[in-house]
Design a protein around this motif. Structure first.
Motif, PDB file in Angstrom:
ATOM      1  N   PHE A 275      21.918  11.933 -13.587  1.00 28.82           N
ATOM      2  CA  PHE A 275      21.389  12.037 -12.224  1.00 28.82           C
ATOM      3  C   PHE A 275      19.889  12.293 -12.295  1.00 28.82           C
ATOM      4  O   PHE A 275      19.438  13.199 -13.001  1.00 28.82           O
ATOM      5  CB  PHE A 275      22.085  13.165 -11.466  1.00 28.82           C
ATOM      6  CG  PHE A 275      21.914  13.103  -9.978  1.00 28.82           C
ATOM      7  CD1 PHE A 275      22.727  12.292  -9.205  1.00 28.82           C
ATOM      8  CD2 PHE A 275      20.930  13.856  -9.333  1.00 28.82           C
ATOM      9  CE1 PHE A 275      22.575  12.222  -7.823  1.00 28.82           C
ATOM     10  CE2 PHE A 275      20.772  13.797  -7.960  1.00 28.82           C
ATOM     11  CZ  PHE A 275      21.594  12.982  -7.197  1.00 28.82           C
ATOM     12  N   PHE A 276      19.117  11.470 -11.564  1.00 30.37           N
ATOM     13  CA  PHE A 276      17.661  11.582 -11.579  1.00 30.37           C
ATOM     14  C   PHE A 276      17.111  11.663 -10.159  1.00 30.37           C
ATOM     15  O   PHE A 276      17.590  10.975  -9.252  1.00 30.37           O
ATOM     16  CB  PHE A 276      17.028  10.367 -12.279  1.00 30.37           C
ATOM     17  CG  PHE A 276      17.394  10.242 -13.729  1.00 30.37           C
ATOM     18  CD1 PHE A 276      16.712  10.971 -14.698  1.00 30.37           C
ATOM     19  CD2 PHE A 276      18.424   9.393 -14.136  1.00 30.37           C
ATOM     20  CE1 PHE A 276      17.054  10.865 -16.036  1.00 30.37           C
ATOM     21  CE2 PHE A 276      18.769   9.284 -15.469  1.00 30.37           C
ATOM     22  CZ  PHE A 276      18.081  10.014 -16.430  1.00 30.37           C
ATOM     23  N   ILE A 277      16.096  12.496  -9.988  1.00 26.89           N
ATOM     24  CA  ILE A 277      15.357  12.597  -8.738  1.00 26.89           C
ATOM     25  C   ILE A 277      13.889  12.376  -9.064  1.00 26.89           C
ATOM     26  O   ILE A 277      13.350  12.996  -9.983  1.00 26.89           O
ATOM     27  CB  ILE A 277      15.545  13.974  -8.074  1.00 26.89           C
ATOM     28  CG1 ILE A 277      17.032  14.243  -7.789  1.00 26.89           C
ATOM     29  CG2 ILE A 277      14.732  14.076  -6.783  1.00 26.89           C
ATOM     30  CD1 ILE A 277      17.327  15.672  -7.373  1.00 26.89           C
ATOM     31  N   VAL A 278      13.248  11.480  -8.329  1.00 26.06           N
ATOM     32  CA  VAL A 278      11.839  11.149  -8.559  1.00 26.06           C
ATOM     33  C   VAL A 278      11.057  11.426  -7.282  1.00 26.06           C
ATOM     34  O   VAL A 278      11.498  11.073  -6.178  1.00 26.06           O
ATOM     35  CB  VAL A 278      11.685   9.664  -8.970  1.00 26.06           C
ATOM     36  CG1 VAL A 278      10.215   9.332  -9.225  1.00 26.06           C
ATOM     37  CG2 VAL A 278      12.526   9.358 -10.212  1.00 26.06           C
ATOM     38  N   LEU A 279       9.882  12.064  -7.426  1.00 23.47           N
ATOM     39  CA  LEU A 279       9.054  12.420  -6.278  1.00 23.47           C
ATOM     40  C   LEU A 279       7.624  11.904  -6.467  1.00 23.47           C
ATOM     41  O   LEU A 279       7.069  12.013  -7.564  1.00 23.47           O
ATOM     42  CB  LEU A 279       9.008  13.939  -6.086  1.00 23.47           C
ATOM     43  CG  LEU A 279      10.340  14.657  -5.919  1.00 23.47           C
ATOM     44  CD1 LEU A 279      10.733  15.312  -7.243  1.00 23.47           C
ATOM     45  CD2 LEU A 279      10.259  15.711  -4.832  1.00 23.47           C
ATOM     46  N   ARG A 280       7.060  11.376  -5.396  1.00 18.70           N
ATOM     47  CA  ARG A 280       5.669  10.909  -5.415  1.00 18.70           C
ATOM     48  C   ARG A 280       4.802  11.996  -4.797  1.00 18.70           C
ATOM     49  O   ARG A 280       4.815  12.214  -3.566  1.00 18.70           O
ATOM     50  CB  ARG A 280       5.540   9.618  -4.620  1.00 18.70           C
ATOM     51  CG  ARG A 280       4.157   9.002  -4.666  1.00 18.70           C
ATOM     52  CD  ARG A 280       4.119   7.707  -3.872  1.00 18.70           C
ATOM     53  NE  ARG A 280       2.750   7.208  -3.764  1.00 18.70           N
ATOM     54  CZ  ARG A 280       2.392   6.212  -2.970  1.00 18.70           C
ATOM     55  NH1 ARG A 280       3.309   5.603  -2.213  1.00 18.70           N
ATOM     56  NH2 ARG A 280       1.139   5.813  -2.927  1.00 18.70           N
ATOM     57  N   PRO A 281       4.006  12.710  -5.602  1.00 18.54           N
ATOM     58  CA  PRO A 281       3.308  13.911  -5.111  1.00 18.54           C
ATOM     59  C   PRO A 281       2.404  13.674  -3.918  1.00 18.54           C
ATOM     60  O   PRO A 281       2.375  14.489  -2.987  1.00 18.54           O
ATOM     61  CB  PRO A 281       2.496  14.359  -6.336  1.00 18.54           C
ATOM     62  CG  PRO A 281       3.276  13.862  -7.502  1.00 18.54           C
ATOM     63  CD  PRO A 281       3.837  12.549  -7.061  1.00 18.54           C
ATOM     64  N   GLU A 282       1.652  12.555  -3.905  1.00 24.14           N
ATOM     65  CA  GLU A 282       0.658  12.374  -2.848  1.00 24.14           C
ATOM     66  C   GLU A 282       1.259  12.086  -1.482  1.00 24.14           C
ATOM     67  O   GLU A 282       0.525  12.059  -0.483  1.00 24.14           O
ATOM     68  CB  GLU A 282      -0.341  11.277  -3.222  1.00 24.14           C
ATOM     69  CG  GLU A 282       0.250   9.892  -3.395  1.00 24.14           C
ATOM     70  CD  GLU A 282       0.575   9.586  -4.842  1.00 24.14           C
ATOM     71  OE1 GLU A 282       0.363   8.433  -5.264  1.00 24.14           O
ATOM     72  OE2 GLU A 282       1.062  10.510  -5.543  1.00 24.14           O
ATOM     73  N   LEU A 283       2.580  11.900  -1.399  1.00 20.53           N
ATOM     74  CA  LEU A 283       3.212  11.771  -0.095  1.00 20.53           C
ATOM     75  C   LEU A 283       3.688  13.126   0.436  1.00 20.53           C
ATOM     76  O   LEU A 283       4.202  13.217   1.544  1.00 20.53           O
ATOM     77  CB  LEU A 283       4.369  10.776  -0.154  1.00 20.53           C
ATOM     78  CG  LEU A 283       3.965   9.316  -0.388  1.00 20.53           C
ATOM     79  CD1 LEU A 283       5.172   8.390  -0.272  1.00 20.53           C
ATOM     80  CD2 LEU A 283       2.871   8.874   0.582  1.00 20.53           C
ATOM     81  N   PHE A 284       3.492  14.174  -0.384  1.00 14.12           N
ATOM     82  CA  PHE A 284       3.790  15.534   0.058  1.00 14.12           C
ATOM     83  C   PHE A 284       2.505  16.304   0.369  1.00 14.12           C
ATOM     84  O   PHE A 284       2.449  17.075   1.321  1.00 14.12           O
ATOM     85  CB  PHE A 284       4.588  16.279  -1.020  1.00 14.12           C
ATOM     86  CG  PHE A 284       5.986  15.778  -1.196  1.00 14.12           C
ATOM     87  CD1 PHE A 284       7.045  16.402  -0.568  1.00 14.12           C
ATOM     88  CD2 PHE A 284       6.254  14.658  -1.980  1.00 14.12           C
ATOM     89  CE1 PHE A 284       8.342  15.943  -0.718  1.00 14.12           C
ATOM     90  CE2 PHE A 284       7.555  14.185  -2.143  1.00 14.12           C
ATOM     91  CZ  PHE A 284       8.606  14.826  -1.508  1.00 14.12           C
ATOM     92  N   GLN A 285       1.478  16.085  -0.495  1.00 17.02           N
ATOM     93  CA  GLN A 285       0.188  16.730  -0.319  1.00 17.02           C
ATOM     94  C   GLN A 285      -0.891  15.743  -0.765  1.00 17.02           C
ATOM     95  O   GLN A 285      -0.635  14.882  -1.615  1.00 17.02           O
ATOM     96  CB  GLN A 285       0.088  18.000  -1.172  1.00 17.02           C
ATOM     97  CG  GLN A 285       0.950  19.157  -0.709  1.00 17.02           C
ATOM     98  CD  GLN A 285       0.477  19.723   0.606  1.00 17.02           C
ATOM     99  OE1 GLN A 285      -0.724  19.826   0.869  1.00 17.02           O
ATOM    100  NE2 GLN A 285       1.426  20.100   1.476  1.00 17.02           N
ATOM    101  N   PRO A 286      -2.118  15.856  -0.231  1.00 15.38           N
ATOM    102  CA  PRO A 286      -3.209  15.034  -0.774  1.00 15.38           C
ATOM    103  C   PRO A 286      -3.288  15.227  -2.288  1.00 15.38           C
ATOM    104  O   PRO A 286      -3.175  16.356  -2.785  1.00 15.38           O
ATOM    105  CB  PRO A 286      -4.451  15.576  -0.063  1.00 15.38           C
ATOM    106  CG  PRO A 286      -3.926  16.173   1.198  1.00 15.38           C
ATOM    107  CD  PRO A 286      -2.579  16.726   0.862  1.00 15.38           C
ATOM    108  N   LEU A 287      -3.474  14.153  -3.016  1.00 18.52           N
ATOM    109  CA  LEU A 287      -3.381  14.216  -4.475  1.00 18.52           C
ATOM    110  C   LEU A 287      -4.389  15.198  -5.075  1.00 18.52           C
ATOM    111  O   LEU A 287      -4.062  15.924  -6.025  1.00 18.52           O
ATOM    112  CB  LEU A 287      -3.577  12.827  -5.076  1.00 18.52           C
ATOM    113  CG  LEU A 287      -3.272  12.692  -6.564  1.00 18.52           C
ATOM    114  CD1 LEU A 287      -1.844  13.132  -6.863  1.00 18.52           C
ATOM    115  CD2 LEU A 287      -3.496  11.249  -7.021  1.00 18.52           C
ATOM    116  N   ALA A 288      -5.599  15.257  -4.522  1.00  9.96           N
ATOM    117  CA  ALA A 288      -6.602  16.185  -5.047  1.00  9.96           C
ATOM    118  C   ALA A 288      -6.135  17.629  -4.911  1.00  9.96           C
ATOM    119  O   ALA A 288      -6.323  18.452  -5.814  1.00  9.96           O
ATOM    120  CB  ALA A 288      -7.934  15.976  -4.335  1.00  9.96           C
TER     121      ALA A 288
END
Length: 359
Positions: A275-288
Motif C-alpha cells: 500500500f502506497f500513499i503519494v503526496l505533492r507538497p506544493e499543493l498543500f503549501q507553497p513550495l518555498a
C-alpha cells in the motif's frame, strides 16, 4: 550498522550482475532490473538485511515458480486519486516501482494518491519505493505485510508479519529524509544475516520455539513486536494497521493466513499486498514555505544536545553516512551471500563482477 567480512563491488557493476542473474533465473528484463535496482540501492545505503543478500532467495522463487517472471501487470484507476495494481504474482520490486510511478502520476493532478497492490511478492526494503517518489519531489508513505513471524503482544504463537512502514520526504539541497522500519523489533532478515555472520542478536528481539527470549540467531523461531516485553503493544498495533491496509484494502489475505515464505509449498505464490500513499507538497503549501519548514525541522533536530560521543540524527542519517563510504569503496556483500551468488552465477553462466581489492 552490521559488521561482517565482505567482498566489495562497485555499485554499477553489482547492479548489472544481479540483473543478469535474475534474468537467467527466469525474470523478464524489466523485473530483473527492478530487483537489481532495489537490492543494490538497499545495500548501498547500508540496509544490508534487505539488500543483495536476498538475491539467492529471489532466484529460488523464480526457479520454483513461486514468482511469475513474465507477469502482466494491470493498473486500474478506481477514482481520481485511487489506483489498484494487479501484479500477477510478479517480483515485488517491479510491482512496487510501478505502483509508485502510477501514484506520482495521479498526485501530480490531485495532490494525493493511494495505490493498493495485489498479488505481489516480497519487495525487499520498502524505502526503495518511497525514496523513488521523494527523489521526484513527492512525499510518500509505503508499507507491506508478510507471513506470520512475529508473536503478538503477550502471545506465544506468531501472528503478525514484520509489516514495515516507510516515509520519504524531499529535502531541498540534500538527499530525501527516509524512515524505513519494521513494526517488529528487528527485521527477520537481520536474524538470517546474523546467522551468516556469526553475530548474536540484541536482547529482547526474538524468541525460541518455546516463546523464551533468546539472543542466539540459530535458536530464534519468531520475532518480538517493536517495544519488546514491556511495550510491544505499540509495535503490534502498528503491525495490525499495516496488515489491514495491505490485505483488506488490496483483497489479499492477512499475514497469518498467507502461505509461509519458506516451507514445503515453494511453488505456491504468496500473493502479498502493498500500500502506497503519494503526496505533492506544493499543493498543500507553497513550495518555498514547505522547503523552509522541512529545513528548519531537520536543522533543529540535528542541533539537539546528545550523549557524549554521539549526535542526534534525523531518520536516514546513519544510512546516509554509510552510503558515502560505499559510494567510494564499493558495496559490501557478506561472504556467505557471495559464495551463494558465485554458485548461482556458475550454474547460469553469468560472469562474476570484479571484486575491489582490500586496502
Amino acid at each position: 550498522m552490521e559488521s561482517f567480512e565482505d567482498v566489495r563491488i562497485h555499485r554499477t557493476e553489482l547492479e548489472g550482475f544481479v540483473a543478469d542473474l535474475m534474468e537467467k533465473a527466469g525474470a523478464r528484463r524489466d523485473g530483473a532490473e527492478a530487483t537489481a535496482r532495489a537490492v543494490v540501492d538497499a545495500s548501498a545505503r547500508a540496509f544490508d538485511t534487505h539488500g543483495v543478500r536476498l538475491v539467492p532467495h529471489y532466484v529460488e522463487s523464480l526457479v520454483s515458480g513461486r514468482v511469475n517472471g513474465a507477469p502482466d501487470l494491470r493498473f486500474t484507476r478506481q477514482a481520481a486519486a485511487v489506483g489498484h495494481l494487479d501484479a500477477d504474482d510478479s517480483l515485488g520490486h517491479l510491482a512496487s516501482y510501478r505502483a509508485v510511478e502510477e501514484g506520482v502520476a495521479m498526485a501530480r493532478e490531485t495532490g494525493i494518491a493511494a495505490v493498493a497492490v495485489a498479488r505481489s511478492s516480497h519487495h525487499g526494503a520498502t524505502g526503495c519505493y518511497t525514496l523513488a517518489a521523494a527523489r521526484q519531489g513527492f512525499a510518500a508513505i509505503g508499507m507491506t505485510h508478510s507471513d506470520a513471524i512475529v508473536v503478538p503482544y503477550d502471545g506465544l504463537k506468531p501472528f503478525n508479519g514484520t509489516n514495515p512502514i516507510s516515509f520519504a520526504l524531499p529535502v531541498a539541497g540534500e538527499e530525501p529524509m527516509l524512515l524505513d522500519m519494521a513494526t517488529s523489533s528487528i527485521p527477520l532478515n537481520r536474524v538470517f544475516l546474523r546467522r551468516a555472520t556469526g553475530q548474536p542478536l540484541p536482547p529482547e528481539v526474538a524468541v525460541d520455539k518455546d516463546g523464551a527470549v533468546t539472543t542466539d540467531p540459530h535458536q530464534a523461531a519468531a520475532l518480538m513486536p517493536l517495544g519488546g516485553t514491556a511495550y510491544g503493544y505499540k509495535g503490534a498495533g502498528l503491525a495490525a494497521m499495516v496488515d489491514i491496509l495491505c490485505s483488506a484494502f488490496t483483497g489479499m489475505a492477512h499475514g497469518a493466513a498467507l502461505p509461509a515464505f519458506t516451507g514445503t509449498e515453494e511453488s505456491q505464490p504468496v500473493s502479498l499486498g502493498h500500500f502506497f500513499i503519494v503526496l505533492r507538497p506544493e499543493l498543500f503549501q507553497p513550495l518555498a514555505l514547505f522547503d523552509a519548514r522541512v529545513a528548519a525541522f531537520l536543522a533543529d533536530l540535528r542541533a539537539q544536545p546528545a550523549k557524549p560521543g554521539a549526535r542526534v540524527m534525523a531518520p536516514g542519517d546513519p544510512e546516509r553516512d554509510a552510503q558515502a563510504d560505499r559510494r567510494a569503496n564499493g558495496v559490501p556483500v557478506d561472504l556467505t551471500t557471495w559464495e551463494s551468488l558465485r554458485e548461482i552465477a556458475v550454474r547460469h553462466g553469468v560472469a562474476l563482477p570484479t571484486a575491489i581489492p582490500k586496502a
